[in-house]
Motif scaffolding. Structure first.
Motif, PDB file in Angstrom:
ATOM      1  N   MET A   1     -38.623 -32.291 -29.615  1.00 18.24           N
ATOM      2  CA  MET A   1     -39.911 -32.362 -30.297  1.00 18.24           C
ATOM      3  C   MET A   1     -40.351 -33.812 -30.483  1.00 18.24           C
ATOM      4  N   ILE A   2     -39.395 -34.656 -30.905  1.00 21.10           N
ATOM      5  CA  ILE A   2     -39.702 -36.071 -31.102  1.00 21.10           C
ATOM      6  C   ILE A   2     -40.117 -36.726 -29.799  1.00 21.10           C
ATOM      7  N   ARG A   3     -39.398 -36.366 -28.711  1.00 16.66           N
ATOM      8  CA  ARG A   3     -39.731 -36.938 -27.405  1.00 16.66           C
ATOM      9  C   ARG A   3     -41.135 -36.527 -26.971  1.00 16.66           C
ATOM     10  N   LEU A   4     -41.494 -35.264 -27.257  1.00 14.45           N
ATOM     11  CA  LEU A   4     -42.814 -34.779 -26.895  1.00 14.45           C
ATOM     12  C   LEU A   4     -43.904 -35.553 -27.641  1.00 14.45           C
ATOM     13  N   LEU A   5     -43.684 -35.781 -28.963  1.00 16.11           N
ATOM     14  CA  LEU A   5     -44.649 -36.517 -29.760  1.00 16.11           C
ATOM     15  C   LEU A   5     -44.808 -37.947 -29.254  1.00 16.11           C
ATOM     16  N   LEU A   6     -43.662 -38.570 -28.909  1.00 15.62           N
ATOM     17  CA  LEU A   6     -43.718 -39.941 -28.395  1.00 15.62           C
ATOM     18  C   LEU A   6     -44.474 -40.004 -27.080  1.00 15.62           C
ATOM     19  N   ALA A   7     -44.247 -38.989 -26.219  1.00 13.18           N
ATOM     20  CA  ALA A   7     -44.933 -38.956 -24.932  1.00 13.18           C
ATOM     21  C   ALA A   7     -46.435 -38.786 -25.114  1.00 13.18           C
ATOM     22  N   LEU A   8     -46.800 -37.899 -26.064  1.00  9.78           N
ATOM     23  CA  LEU A   8     -48.225 -37.696 -26.343  1.00  9.78           C
ATOM     24  C   LEU A   8     -48.864 -38.965 -26.891  1.00  9.78           C
ATOM     25  N   ALA A   9     -48.149 -39.640 -27.793  1.00 12.23           N
ATOM     26  CA  ALA A   9     -48.669 -40.878 -28.371  1.00 12.23           C
ATOM     27  C   ALA A   9     -48.872 -41.929 -27.302  1.00 12.23           C
ATOM     28  N   ALA A  10     -47.919 -42.026 -26.376  1.00 10.68           N
ATOM     29  CA  ALA A  10     -48.029 -43.010 -25.297  1.00 10.68           C
ATOM     30  C   ALA A  10     -49.209 -42.686 -24.397  1.00 10.68           C
ATOM     31  N   THR A  11     -49.426 -41.386 -24.128  1.00 12.82           N
ATOM     32  CA  THR A  11     -50.532 -40.976 -23.270  1.00 12.82           C
ATOM     33  C   THR A  11     -51.875 -41.296 -23.913  1.00 12.82           C
ATOM     34  N   VAL A  12     -51.977 -40.997 -25.212  1.00  7.84           N
ATOM     35  CA  VAL A  12     -53.209 -41.298 -25.936  1.00  7.84           C
ATOM     36  C   VAL A  12     -53.471 -42.789 -25.975  1.00  7.84           C
ATOM     37  N   GLY A  13     -52.407 -43.575 -26.254  1.00  9.95           N
ATOM     38  CA  GLY A  13     -52.547 -45.028 -26.297  1.00  9.95           C
ATOM     39  C   GLY A  13     -52.998 -45.585 -24.972  1.00  9.95           C
ATOM     40  N   PHE A  14     -52.451 -45.042 -23.872  1.00  5.73           N
ATOM     41  CA  PHE A  14     -52.844 -45.521 -22.547  1.00  5.73           C
ATOM     42  C   PHE A  14     -54.307 -45.193 -22.275  1.00  5.73           C
ATOM     43  N   GLY A  15     -54.723 -43.975 -22.710  1.00  4.02           N
ATOM     44  CA  GLY A  15     -56.112 -43.582 -22.535  1.00  4.02           C
ATOM     45  C   GLY A  15     -57.053 -44.484 -23.302  1.00  4.02           C
ATOM     46  N   LEU A  16     -56.674 -44.836 -24.531  1.00  4.97           N
ATOM     47  CA  LEU A  16     -57.502 -45.741 -25.322  1.00  4.97           C
ATOM     48  C   LEU A  16     -57.575 -47.109 -24.686  1.00  4.97           C
ATOM     49  N   LEU A  17     -56.459 -47.562 -24.104  1.00  7.87           N
ATOM     50  CA  LEU A  17     -56.443 -48.863 -23.442  1.00  7.87           C
ATOM     51  C   LEU A  17     -57.404 -48.872 -22.263  1.00  7.87           C
ATOM     52  N   LEU A  18     -57.382 -47.774 -21.472  1.00 13.80           N
ATOM     53  CA  LEU A  18     -58.295 -47.698 -20.344  1.00 13.80           C
ATOM     54  C   LEU A  18     -59.745 -47.667 -20.812  1.00 13.80           C
ATOM     55  N   ALA A  19     -59.994 -46.903 -21.875  1.00 13.61           N
ATOM     56  CA  ALA A  19     -61.351 -46.804 -22.386  1.00 13.61           C
ATOM     57  C   ALA A  19     -61.865 -48.153 -22.851  1.00 13.61           C
ATOM     58  N   SER A  20     -60.964 -48.938 -23.459  1.00 14.74           N
ATOM     59  CA  SER A  20     -61.380 -50.230 -23.990  1.00 14.74           C
ATOM     60  C   SER A  20     -61.740 -51.210 -22.882  1.00 14.74           C
ATOM     61  N   CYS A  21     -61.292 -50.904 -21.620  1.00 12.41           N
ATOM     62  CA  CYS A  21     -61.573 -51.792 -20.504  1.00 12.41           C
ATOM     63  C   CYS A  21     -62.930 -51.494 -19.875  1.00 12.41           C
ATOM     64  N   ASN A  22     -63.556 -50.385 -20.243  1.00 10.31           N
ATOM     65  CA  ASN A  22     -64.845 -50.031 -19.665  1.00 10.31           C
ATOM     66  C   ASN A  22     -65.938 -50.935 -20.216  1.00 10.31           C
ATOM     67  N   THR A  23     -66.769 -51.459 -19.311  1.00 13.25           N
ATOM     68  CA  THR A  23     -67.876 -52.314 -19.745  1.00 13.25           C
ATOM     69  C   THR A  23     -69.055 -51.491 -20.245  1.00 13.25           C
ATOM     70  N   LEU A  24     -69.143 -50.226 -19.808  1.00 14.03           N
ATOM     71  CA  LEU A  24     -70.232 -49.342 -20.216  1.00 14.03           C
ATOM     72  C   LEU A  24     -69.664 -47.973 -20.568  1.00 14.03           C
ATOM     73  N   SER A  25     -70.263 -47.348 -21.565  1.00 15.19           N
ATOM     74  CA  SER A  25     -69.881 -45.980 -21.902  1.00 15.19           C
ATOM     75  C   SER A  25     -70.502 -45.015 -20.896  1.00 15.19           C
ATOM     76  N   LYS A  26     -70.071 -43.758 -20.928  1.00 16.04           N
ATOM     77  CA  LYS A  26     -70.661 -42.756 -20.039  1.00 16.04           C
ATOM     78  C   LYS A  26     -72.152 -42.607 -20.308  1.00 16.04           C
ATOM     79  N   GLU A  27     -72.519 -42.616 -21.585  1.00 15.48           N
ATOM     80  CA  GLU A  27     -73.928 -42.479 -21.959  1.00 15.48           C
ATOM     81  C   GLU A  27     -74.755 -43.665 -21.455  1.00 15.48           C
ATOM     82  N   GLU A  28     -74.174 -44.860 -21.536  1.00 18.05           N
ATOM     83  CA  GLU A  28     -74.883 -46.050 -21.059  1.00 18.05           C
ATOM     84  C   GLU A  28     -75.074 -46.014 -19.547  1.00 18.05           C
TER      85      GLU A  28
END
Length: 207
Positions: A1-28
């Motif tokens: 269970m702990i490993r699953l939570l850590l994996a999910l946290a890492a996936t979310v963090g990576f997604g946020l990192l990618l999002a932060s690299c976008n110069t424009l949002s989807k709406e823009e």
């Protein structure tokens, strides 16, 4: 269970990192006026190829291809506002870099301001660093002085020696601060002159 939570946290963090690299949002991307975006990018002094490529990458998510021709027309308009002596001064004062984007006819004026602003910024940063160093040593002396009150005879001489060394260091910092402050005062005078005469060469050489 702990490993699953850590994996999910890492996936979310990576997604946020990618999002932060976008110069424009989807709406823009959907509502984009590429001329306006280009003008904003030019006025900010972005390197054109890298900036446009980043926009294209951002808009891949919604399958939109930016209009490079219209974007570049706007970029050139914005660049005219960016490549001025006073803009260069502000850029240097902020500690920002320069992507070598100004054309030859305006680059020299921009760089005169940029180099002067960068020198002012650098001297102010040195002063701030010296003050932080001085305050740190001051705090350390206070701590050593408190220890000295309850120290055994065998430790007192060593504590006094460390305090004296710190006091010598602080004396040297104050001396160096005065020199740097003198340099900064001269540069501040040059900045004031430059702000009144942005198209003229500084009367003092070296910038």
């Amino acid at each position: 269970m702990i490993r699953l939570l850590l994996a999910l946290a890492a996936t979310v963090g990576f997604g946020l990192l990618l999002a932060s690299c976008n110069t424009l949002s989807k709406e823009e991307c959907v509502a984009a006026d590429w001329r306006v975006i280009g003008e904003s990018d030019g006025a900010a002094g972005y390197e054109p190829q890298q900036r446009f490529a980043a926009h294209a990458k951002s808009c891949e998510r919604v399958k939109i291809v930016p209009d490079q021709t219209i974007w570049f027309q706007g970029y050139q308009t914005g660049l005219v506002r960016y490549c001025t002596p006073l803009s260069g001064l502000a850029r240097g004062q902020s500690g920002g870099g320069y992507a070598n984007v100004c054309p030859p006819e305006t680059a020299s004026g921009f760089l005169r301001g940029f180099n002067l602003g960068a020198k002012q910024h650098g001297l102010q940063e040195r002063l701030n660093s010296m003050q932080n160093d001085y305050s740190s040593k001051e705090t350390e002396i206070d701590e050593l002085s408190d220890r000295l009150k309850d120290a055994k005879d065998g430790d007192r001489s060593e504590l006094r020696r460390r305090i004296e060394d710190l006091e010598d260091d602080m004396h040297d910092i104050r001396r160096d601060q005065r020199d740097v402050q003198d340099d900064l005062d001269r540069v501040n005078e040059d900045v004031e002159w430059f702000q009144r005469n942005p198209s003229a060469e500084l009367p003092a050489p070296g910038y």
